[in-house]
Design an enzyme around this catalytic site. Structure first.
Site, PDB file in Angstrom:
ATOM      1  N   ASP A   1     -20.104  -3.962 -11.469  1.00  0.00           N
ATOM      2  CA  ASP A   1     -20.020  -5.173 -12.285  1.00  0.00           C
ATOM      3  C   ASP A   1     -19.704  -6.376 -11.403  1.00  0.00           C
ATOM      4  O   ASP A   1     -20.040  -6.387 -10.211  1.00  0.00           O
ATOM      5  CB  ASP A   1     -18.943  -4.946 -13.373  1.00  0.00           C
TER       6      ASP A   1
ATOM      7  N   SER B   1     -23.112  -5.150 -23.082  1.00  0.00           N
ATOM      8  CA  SER B   1     -22.199  -5.020 -21.937  1.00  0.00           C
ATOM      9  C   SER B   1     -20.827  -4.518 -22.367  1.00  0.00           C
ATOM     10  O   SER B   1     -20.162  -3.810 -21.627  1.00  0.00           O
ATOM     11  CB  SER B   1     -22.000  -6.371 -21.261  1.00  0.00           C
TER      12      SER B   1
ATOM     13  N   HIS C   1     -16.321 -10.811 -16.587  1.00  0.00           N
ATOM     14  CA  HIS C   1     -17.101  -9.728 -17.192  1.00  0.00           C
ATOM     15  C   HIS C   1     -16.628  -8.353 -16.699  1.00  0.00           C
ATOM     16  O   HIS C   1     -16.390  -7.445 -17.502  1.00  0.00           O
ATOM     17  CB  HIS C   1     -18.572  -9.956 -16.847  1.00  0.00           C
TER      18      HIS C   1
END
Ligand SMILES: *[C@@H]1O[C@H](CO)[C@@H](O)[C@H](O)[C@H]1NC(C)=O
Ligand SMILES: *[C@@H]1O[C@H](CO)[C@@H](O)[C@H](O)[C@H]1NC(C)=O
Ligand SMILES: *[C@@H]1O[C@H](CO)[C@@H](O)[C@H](O)[C@H]1NC(C)=O
Ligand SMILES: *[C@@H]1O[C@H](CO)[C@@H](O)[C@H](O)[C@H]1NC(C)=O
Ligand SMILES: *[C@@H]1O[C@H](CO)[C@@H](O)[C@H](O)[C@H]1NC(C)=O
Ligand SMILES: *[C@@H]1O[C@H](CO)[C@@H](O)[C@H](O)[C@H]1NC(C)=O
Ligand SMILES: *[C@@H]1O[C@H](CO)[C@@H](O)[C@H](O)[C@H]1NC(C)=O
Length: 751
Positions: free
Chosen positions: A148, A539, A213
């Site tokens: 990620d 996600s 994220h």
């Protein structure tokens, strides 16, 4: 990933990470015009020497055989992949790439690509409460690798209270890196991959997450308990991952500005496989052409061969059909569903009417009401009126905006930033897209659909001094589950015989850990920072399932990736096709149900060869299979053709009609392994939709010991069907203790 992409996908708050999208059929190196332009390529070799130094030497030698010096070859080399697979990445001209492809040792050459990033209560909602039965000792031995944007190591979600040293099998490492406080017994490994060493000014050479994220996905999968987590008091509760005692390892492969390169993703997979992770979670997506030319596909295939399950996001290109990505049979592909809460703000109009808008706006209004205008009313000039409908920065007259609530059609995300920059009092955004996830706003704002928007315009027209106020957001309970409109849908664009996505998991308004290095929206003028925030996207769904897979693994450490995947799919909670008309193409088996997945009764296990047989059946050959299997030696005509219609022992079934005008019949062969009580009897229950005949043979399976296997066949006969129609059937193996549920999808293609 350009800036525009960031902002364009921003309302989803989804990181779009690059997938390999390299095409075998029309190699990108054929044009003579760009002969001098050098680009990055990934070159796959057959089985190489076991010795790492020897392998690196071979890579340099191969490169220098292009009539370049050893020094230059070393300079052009970006990665030598020597641990999990034999490949290298280097800068080549199209002509050189073509010559490389002709070499005996080389099995595949793909141009590196950059694409976009994809981008609590949810655990109670899916039935994995804090009090669920746990194998804590085994849970502590499970390692989840997350590919990620990196991680925030000092977040409370990654503290290691009470955890002992990493399991003995762990071979990973962690820096030291600048600006990275380091690992502990929770976050046991951290690495970063940046092929060109060209780290953007906003970042440092470390796995630090400046986007948020990676921090969010990692904490969803395996964050420890953090009491009283909330976004400015909204949705407060205890935040935690599925497996708070499991370990995390982070592999940063995505960067601001450049996005995520195939080469870096591949390097991340290689490191994770080598380091000894058990589950890989990758919330990265993009369009894929083929199963064997994609970095996530190739990386996850090699992971699977080492017993590691890869869980990946299905993509955020829904609700259009055929948009699902990461659709390999060895990947667990996750769609995003909604949980039973959402966030709404009330708009009080001057005529006494109240309207409810979507989104998270943490601002208490200072006045009872404000003058209300449409963007057109405050345009700079009559020429600017068209763009002023969308509140584009330069189209508005700042002086007229000041102190007012402005109604804007959505032309892109971040309009509330524009209105705020002129001193506006609030923004009402009109949009018919993505109304099922609540965007976090940086100033008082809310989203309404076009029909409500027209009501507001009519109200503005109806009075001399229209006014409105946007109230602070409240949490609201809604019916669930349902699949998010943005979640990518099947059918699988790569095969007509494999149902994708596999499963749905919460991916709307998920509260999880965030970075303090970025404001909540990342928009100009945003001064909101929080250790926790809401993000939406497949996600966010992906790490829920990666966490569930780790939970299953903690009960069954020796299960194969296929067995874990089967357990998760067949135990899912059904979602009604009435909720999402795309049915299984929206949610696969249904909503993930971790506790039931730990005790599935039967599993559909699979050996590696099945995947190769499946690909042979899909038209792959020795050449196109080479990057996956590591050699050109596969002879599709000599490996026993796979059993049944799809060659896979997959826990779901898809029959695509050959033509809408005639009936189609197919035989699916399956084999289940008893992982429940040694002595048990299962009865096959079939549900066939109208116009379809489904039979199962035998109708009953008896087991007398653990791990015993039993085979059966399912015959599906479908009559002609309207093109585009999706019908849902079902096979359930039912014992006194377990229900093993396999959706059967019958689909009539549109063309
Ligand atoms: C190899 O490179 C040299 C100098 O760069 C050049 O003169 C020669 O023609 C090249 N040979 C081939 C076979 O391309
Ligand atoms: C790294 O640390 C230095 C000094 O503490 C700081 O000035 C800089 O902003 C940090 N960089 C990032 C990307 O966090
Ligand atoms: C929980 O968080 C809220 C908002 O951050 C704060 O006002 C409150 O005092 C906290 N409660 C406890 C018990 O820590
Ligand atoms: C618009 O939103 C309102 C309120 O949420 C809802 O009742 C209505 O059905 C929506 N209209 C459309 C066309 O989606
Ligand atoms: C409001 O009035 C403007 C002109 O003053 C017109 O262009 C617009 O269509 C009206 N909107 C509605 C919803 O009636
Ligand atoms: C393998 O398949 C590719 C793509 O379909 C095709 O171009 C190639 O000719 C095939 N190779 C062989 C040896 O059949
Ligand atoms: C592949 O297998 C078939 C059937 O066994 C055989 O006839 C053929 O010669 C083989 N091809 C190659 C390239 O080995």
């Amino acid at each position: 990933m350009g800036r525009s992409k960031w902002s364009c996908h921003h309302h989803l708050l989804v990181l779009v990470i690059v997938l390999l999208d390299v095409h075998w059929i029309s190699p990108p190196y054929a044009s003579a015009a760009d002969e001098h332009v050098k680009d990055f390529y990934i070159i796959y070799l057959g089985d190489g020497p076991d010795n790492k130094d020897e392998a690196v030497k071979t890579h340099i030698n191969l490169l220098s055989s292009l009539n370049i010096s050893q020094e230059e070859a070393k300079e052009r080399m970006v990665y030598s992949y020597t641990k999990a697979f034999n490949a290298f990445a280097a800068k080549l001209s199209p002509h050189e790439a073509k010559k490389m492809m002709e070499m005996e040792e080389v099995v595949g050459v793909f141009r590196n690509q950059y694409r976009q990033l994809h981008t609590t209560k949810s655990w109670d909602f899916v039935g994995l409460p804090l009090t669920a039965k746990r194998h804590l000792k085994a849970e502590r031995d499970v390692i989840i690798g997350v590919l990620d944007t990196g991680i925030t190591p000092d977040s409370e979600s990654f503290q290691d209270h009470g955890l002992g040293p990493p399991p003995a099998k762990w071979k990973g490492s962690c820096g030291p890196f600048k600006n990275f406080t380091g690992c502990n017994n929770k976050l046991i490994g951290a690495k970063y991959f940046k092929h060109d060493g060209n780290v953007p000014p906003s970042e440092t050479r470390s796995p630090i997450d400046i986007n948020g994220h990676g921090t969010h996905t990692s904490s969803t999968a395996a964050g420890v308990l953090v009491a009283n987590a909330s976004l400015y008091g909204i949705a407060s509760g205890t935040a935690r991952g599925a497996v708070p005692s499991a370990r995390l390892a982070t592999y940063k492969v995505c960067w601001a500005q450049s996005g995520c390169a195939d080469m870096d993703i591949l390097a991340g997979f290689e490191a994770a496989i080598h380091d000894g992770v058990d589950i890989i979670s990758i919330s990265i997506g993009g369009p894929i052409a083929s199963y064997s030319s994609d970095s996530i596909s190739v990386g996850s295939f090699h992971a699977m061969r080492k017993g590691i399950l890869t869980v990946a996001s299905a993509g955020n290109d829904g609700p259009s059909s055929g948009t699902v990505t990461n659709h390999e049979p060895w990947i667990l592909t996750v769609a995003a569903s909604g949980i039973d809460r959402t966030f709404k703000s009330q708009i009080d109009l001057g005529n006494g009417k109240s309207i409810s808008g979507m989104g998270v706006s943490m601002f208490n209004p200072k006045a009872k009401s404000y003058p209300l205008v449409s963007g057109v009313d405050v345009a700079k000039s009559s020429d600017d009126k068209y763009l002023a409908r969308y509140c584009f920065t330069d189209s508005l007259d700042g002086k007229k905006v000041k102190g007012k609530v402005v109604v804007c059609r959505m032309g892109g995300s971040g309009v509330e930033s524009t209105v705020k920059s002129y001193g506006g009092a609030g923004t009402i955004v009109i949009s018919d897209q993505y109304l099922d996830n609540a965007q976090v706003f940086m100033s008082p704002a809310t989203t309404v659909n076009t029909s409500i928007g027209d009501d507001i315009y009519r109200y503005i027209n109806s009075t001399r001094s229209p006014s409105a106020v946007i109230q602070k957001t409240r949490q609201v309970t809604i019916p669930a589950p349902f699949v998010a409109s943005f979640s990518s849908r099947g059918p699988n664009p790569a095969s007509t015989r494999l149902l994708k996505p596999d499963i749905a998991a919460p991916g709307i308004d998920i509260l999880a850990a965030f970075t303090l290095k970025r404001s909540l929206t990342g928009l100009d003028g945003d001064t909101q920072f929080s250790k926790f925030t809401f993000l939406s996207g497949t996600s966010m769904a992906c790490p829920h399932v990666a966490g569930a897979a780790a939970y299953v693994k903690s009960f069954h450490p020796d299960w194969t990736p296929a067995a874990i995947k089967s357990a998760i799919i067949t135990s899912a909670k059904p979602i009604s096709p009435k909720v999402n008309k795309e049915a299984e193409f929206a949610y696969g088996g249904g909503q993930v149900n971790p506790r039931r997945a730990a005790s599935p009764g039967l599993v559909y296990d699979m050996e590696d060869i099945s995947y190769v047989q499946f690909l042979c059946g899909e038209g792959y050959n020795a050449t196109t299979l080479a990057p996956l299997v590591g050699s050109r030696s596969v002879n599709c005509s000599s490996i026993v053709p796979g059993i049944g219609h799809d060659s896979l022992n997959y826990p779901t079934i898809q029959l695509t009609l050959r033509s809408a005008k005639t009936s189609t019949m197919a035989v699916f062969r399956r084999r289940v392994t008893n992982v429940g009580p040694p002595s048990s009897v299962y009865n096959g229950i079939v549900r066939a939709p109208k116009g379809v005949e489904i039979t199962v043979e035998p109708k009953s399976l008896s087991f007398s010991k653990a791990s015993q296997k039993r085979s059966f066949k399912v015959v599906v006969k479908a009559q002609q069907m309207t093109p585009g129609k999706i019908l849902s059937g079902l096979l359930v193996w039912k014992s006194s203790r377990h229900s093993v549920r396999s959706p059967i999808v019958i689909y009539s293609p549109s063309d």
